[in-house]
Structure formats: C-alpha cells, structure tokens
Design a protein around this motif. Structure first.
Motif, PDB file in Angstrom:
ATOM      1  N   PHE A   1       0.842  -1.193   0.000  1.00  0.00           N
ATOM      2  CA  PHE A   1       0.000   0.000   0.000  1.00  0.00           C
ATOM      3  C   PHE A   1       0.878   1.244   0.000  1.00  0.00           C
ATOM      4  CE2 PHE A   1      -2.496   3.065   2.760  1.00  0.00           C
ATOM      5  CZ  PHE A   1      -3.324   3.486   1.734  1.00  0.00           C
ATOM      6  N   GLN A   2       0.593   2.169  -0.905  1.00  0.00           N
ATOM      7  CA  GLN A   2       1.305   3.438  -1.057  1.00  0.00           C
ATOM      8  C   GLN A   2       2.736   3.264  -1.565  1.00  0.00           C
ATOM      9  OE1 GLN A   2       0.753   5.351   2.818  1.00  0.00           O
ATOM     10  NE2 GLN A   2      -1.037   6.435   2.039  1.00  0.00           N
TER      11      GLN A   2
ATOM     12  N   VAL B   1      -6.433  -1.269  -6.340  1.00  0.00           N
ATOM     13  CA  VAL B   1      -6.510   0.160  -5.999  1.00  0.00           C
ATOM     14  C   VAL B   1      -5.160   0.740  -5.590  1.00  0.00           C
ATOM     15  CG1 VAL B   1      -8.932  -0.015  -5.313  1.00  0.00           C
ATOM     16  CG2 VAL B   1      -7.150  -0.278  -3.582  1.00  0.00           C
ATOM     17  N   TYR B   2      -4.144  -0.094  -5.364  1.00  0.00           N
ATOM     18  CA  TYR B   2      -2.818   0.434  -5.027  1.00  0.00           C
ATOM     19  C   TYR B   2      -2.103   0.968  -6.272  1.00  0.00           C
ATOM     20  CZ  TYR B   2      -3.353  -2.256  -0.655  1.00  0.00           C
ATOM     21  OH  TYR B   2      -3.802  -2.780   0.530  1.00  0.00           O
ATOM     22  N   ARG B   3      -2.583   0.545  -7.441  1.00  0.00           N
ATOM     23  CA  ARG B   3      -2.040   1.006  -8.721  1.00  0.00           C
ATOM     24  C   ARG B   3      -0.542   0.730  -8.872  1.00  0.00           C
ATOM     25  NH1 ARG B   3      -5.177   6.876  -9.321  1.00  0.00           N
ATOM     26  NH2 ARG B   3      -7.295   6.040  -9.150  1.00  0.00           N
ATOM     27  N   ASN B   4      -0.114  -0.421  -8.388  1.00  0.00           N
ATOM     28  CA  ASN B   4       1.302  -0.776  -8.526  1.00  0.00           C
ATOM     29  C   ASN B   4       1.499  -2.195  -9.053  1.00  0.00           C
ATOM     30  OD1 ASN B   4       0.620  -2.344  -6.320  1.00  0.00           O
ATOM     31  ND2 ASN B   4       1.830  -1.175  -4.841  1.00  0.00           N
ATOM     32  N   GLU B   5       0.404  -2.853  -9.453  1.00  0.00           N
ATOM     33  CA  GLU B   5       0.508  -4.240  -9.906  1.00  0.00           C
ATOM     34  C   GLU B   5       1.431  -4.369 -11.121  1.00  0.00           C
ATOM     35  OE1 GLU B   5      -3.706  -6.337  -8.671  1.00  0.00           O
ATOM     36  OE2 GLU B   5      -3.709  -4.994 -10.407  1.00  0.00           O
TER      37      GLU B   5
ATOM     38  N   PRO C   1     -13.402  -1.910  -4.828  1.00  0.00           N
ATOM     39  CA  PRO C   1     -14.832  -1.657  -4.610  1.00  0.00           C
ATOM     40  C   PRO C   1     -15.596  -1.269  -5.871  1.00  0.00           C
ATOM     41  CG  PRO C   1     -13.540  -0.665  -2.853  1.00  0.00           C
ATOM     42  CD  PRO C   1     -12.563  -1.136  -3.883  1.00  0.00           C
ATOM     43  N   LYS C   2     -14.941  -0.679  -6.842  1.00  0.00           N
ATOM     44  CA  LYS C   2     -15.633  -0.286  -8.075  1.00  0.00           C
ATOM     45  C   LYS C   2     -15.955  -1.480  -8.960  1.00  0.00           C
ATOM     46  CE  LYS C   2     -11.564   0.714 -10.972  1.00  0.00           C
ATOM     47  NZ  LYS C   2     -11.865  -0.318 -11.978  1.00  0.00           N
ATOM     48  N   ASP C   3     -15.303  -2.621  -8.694  1.00  0.00           N
ATOM     49  CA  ASP C   3     -15.464  -3.798  -9.548  1.00  0.00           C
ATOM     50  C   ASP C   3     -16.345  -4.875  -8.931  1.00  0.00           C
ATOM     51  OD1 ASP C   3     -13.800  -2.878 -11.683  1.00  0.00           O
ATOM     52  OD2 ASP C   3     -12.046  -3.277 -10.422  1.00  0.00           O
ATOM     53  N   GLN C   4     -17.062  -4.544  -7.869  1.00  0.00           N
ATOM     54  CA  GLN C   4     -17.977  -5.515  -7.266  1.00  0.00           C
ATOM     55  C   GLN C   4     -19.080  -5.881  -8.263  1.00  0.00           C
ATOM     56  OE1 GLN C   4     -17.972  -7.152  -4.371  1.00  0.00           O
ATOM     57  NE2 GLN C   4     -17.554  -5.837  -2.617  1.00  0.00           N
ATOM     58  N   GLY C   5     -19.506  -7.149  -8.220  1.00  0.00           N
ATOM     59  CA  GLY C   5     -20.658  -7.554  -9.024  1.00  0.00           C
ATOM     60  C   GLY C   5     -20.327  -8.579 -10.084  1.00  0.00           C
ATOM     61  N   SER C   6     -21.364  -9.229 -10.586  1.00  0.00           N
ATOM     62  CA  SER C   6     -21.233 -10.313 -11.551  1.00  0.00           C
ATOM     63  C   SER C   6     -20.486  -9.877 -12.810  1.00  0.00           C
ATOM     64  CB  SER C   6     -22.624 -10.826 -11.939  1.00  0.00           C
ATOM     65  OG  SER C   6     -22.534 -11.891 -12.851  1.00  0.00           O
TER      66      SER C   6
ATOM     67  N   TYR D   1      -6.884 -14.279  -3.594  1.00  0.00           N
ATOM     68  CA  TYR D   1      -7.615 -13.112  -4.102  1.00  0.00           C
ATOM     69  C   TYR D   1      -8.703 -12.770  -3.099  1.00  0.00           C
ATOM     70  CZ  TYR D   1      -9.544  -9.944  -7.661  1.00  0.00           C
ATOM     71  OH  TYR D   1      -9.954  -8.839  -8.368  1.00  0.00           O
ATOM     72  N   LEU D   2      -8.750 -11.492  -2.705  1.00  0.00           N
ATOM     73  CA  LEU D   2      -9.668 -11.042  -1.660  1.00  0.00           C
ATOM     74  C   LEU D   2     -10.639  -9.992  -2.187  1.00  0.00           C
ATOM     75  CD1 LEU D   2      -7.042 -10.374   1.190  1.00  0.00           C
ATOM     76  CD2 LEU D   2      -8.289 -12.494   0.775  1.00  0.00           C
ATOM     77  N   ILE D   3     -11.856  -9.997  -1.661  1.00  0.00           N
ATOM     78  CA  ILE D   3     -12.751  -8.853  -1.834  1.00  0.00           C
ATOM     79  C   ILE D   3     -12.237  -7.777  -0.876  1.00  0.00           C
ATOM     80  CG2 ILE D   3     -15.092  -7.969  -1.535  1.00  0.00           C
ATOM     81  CD1 ILE D   3     -16.169 -10.685  -2.283  1.00  0.00           C
ATOM     82  N   HIS D   4     -11.804  -6.650  -1.424  1.00  0.00           N
ATOM     83  CA  HIS D   4     -11.103  -5.649  -0.625  1.00  0.00           C
ATOM     84  C   HIS D   4     -12.002  -4.985   0.417  1.00  0.00           C
ATOM     85  CE1 HIS D   4      -7.558  -2.574  -0.939  1.00  0.00           C
ATOM     86  NE2 HIS D   4      -7.861  -2.851   0.310  1.00  0.00           N
ATOM     87  N   TRP D   5     -13.268  -4.816   0.068  1.00  0.00           N
ATOM     88  CA  TRP D   5     -14.174  -4.069   0.956  1.00  0.00           C
ATOM     89  C   TRP D   5     -15.588  -4.597   0.751  1.00  0.00           C
ATOM     90  CZ3 TRP D   5     -12.469  -0.988   4.693  1.00  0.00           C
ATOM     91  CH2 TRP D   5     -13.394  -0.194   5.371  1.00  0.00           C
TER      92      TRP D   5
END
Length: 249
Positions: free
Chosen positions: A20-21, A45-49, A78-83, A105-109
C-alpha cells in the motif's frame, strides 16, 4: 519462514509484505527485492501491480526462483464488485502482475464504490462477486479466495450462501485494536485471520511503538518494540502484513 495451511489446502507464509502506497518502478523493485522470501500483498486500488509484475520478471531469474516460490495476494477493488466485473478485474490483475495465477484473491471491501453503506445492493454485489471468485478458483486462476475488512455480519452472510468458504479474513489488528471476538469466530469457522497495520494504523502515527508497556517488554527481551508487536501476533497464530516502509529502514 513459518507457513500456515489454509482451508483450501494451500500454504501461506505467516508474514507478508504489504505494498500500500508503494509506487514507482524503482521503489517497487527495491521493496520486492528486500521482501522476496515472504508473501507479497497488493491490490488493484494500489495502482502498482504493473510495476510489481515487471520487478518479478527481473528478480525471479536473478535469485533463481520460480513463480511457485512466491505467494502473491491481490484484491478486488470496490468499483469492480458484481457479476462479471469481479472476474474481469481478477484476470486484469493477473495480467498486470505477469503471472498465470494468484495464490490468494480477496474482496477488498464489503461495499461497492458509489453506493451508500446501507444500500441493499451492496449485499447482492458481494454475493455476485463471490460467485465470480468461486469460478476463478475452479478455473485455477486463483488458488485461494477470501475477504478483507469484513465484519462478523458480512462473514455470516457469506457463509450462508457460498460453495467455497473464505480461506482468509484480512483486517486491522494490533495491540491497540484487539478484535478477539472476530478472531474467535474466524477460528470456529476455519477462516484464517490475517492482520494488516500490525504496527498500528497511519492514523495512530505509530503510537504502538512508543507504548510504555511494549517498550518495557522490548527492553527486557533486548528487542525492538516492532519485533515484540509482531511476535505478539505470531504467538496467537495470526498472520500479518508488515508495511514495506519498514522493509527499507
């Protein structure tokens, strides 16, 4: 490095390094080189992958390592939740990391970006995301699946409908935030409890490390307070993520 056996049958290092960061190709490379023997934790969301993926391409041959020698965790934003969205997001993370699969792989929130906390659609999106994650697991794109920042309520909801139970709950846990009831619940359900902010959250401004009790124990043991705090978690069988800012200092 001690390892844990998850309910998926996979093994995971008890200590991992969070990114993170941590951004910028040079900084990411230095962090990963210092932490290569442990698990690496990142998130979309860390934008470093992408930088992590490029670094691994250089570091693996340099240290004569294979992909299977690493434990890599990433998370659903969180923006990518859903089917469908969850499935695609994971595939994109794998591509950016330049690896064939993720170890975890985790659901972040538990919430969805743009929805209020009390919106009932959050529950539906969580359920849909989990079905996608089970599909990713079945296809071998992910070895284990889990959640992050879930409460007991969210876990009970998930356990009521899932085919594959979560292998890991990752959430904040340290001597100034002891979530004993949640730890006990996870243990009763076979879910491994993994701590982040193991040396205190940024909002605490590292108050843990100047805690008089911790400093006194450290003095008696001839150790740094950070070592005592980490040992405190390990002795409970709790996995933890060490902030990479401590890796380079």
């Amino acid at each position: 490095m001690a390892k844990l056996v998850l309910n998926s049958g996979q093994t995971m290092p008890i200590i991992g390094y969070g990114t993170f960061q941590v951004r910028g190709s040079e900084v990411v490379y230095r962090v990963l080189e210092a932490a290569i023997s442990a698990g690496i934790d990142t998130a979309s969301v860390y934008r470093n992958e992408e930088d992590i993926g490029h670094s691994f391409k250089k570091l693996l041959p340099k240290y004569n390592l294979k992909r299977s020698d690493l434990f890599i965790t990433s998370k659903l934003g969180p923006k990518d939740q859903g089917s469908g969205h969850c499935y695609d997001a994971c595939v994109q993370s794998i591509s950016r990391l330049q690896c064939n699969y993720l170890d975890l792989y985790l659901i972040h929130w538990p919430g969805t970006q743009g929805l209020k906390q009390d919106n009932c659609d959050n529950s539906l999106r969580r359920s849909e995301s989990w079905k996608d994650m089970e599909k990713l697991c079945a296809e071998g794109k992910v070895k284990s699946i889990g959640v992050s920042n879930y409460t007991r309520f969210h876990l009970e909801e998930l356990l009521n409908h899932c085919d594959i139970p979560p292998a890991v709950l990752q959430t904040e846990y340290h001597p100034h935030l002891v979530q004993g009831e949640l730890v006990a619940f996870c243990k009763s359900k076979g879910i491994h409890f993994q701590a982040y902010s193991s040396l205190g959250s940024s909002s605490e401004n590292n108050q843990i490390l100047v805690d008089p009790v911790l400093q006194n124990i450290a003095k008696q043991c001839v150790r740094h307070p950070a070592q005592v705090a980490l040992r405190w978690a390990v002795q409970q069988g709790i996995g933890m993520l060490l902030s990479t800012k401590y890796v380079l200092t």
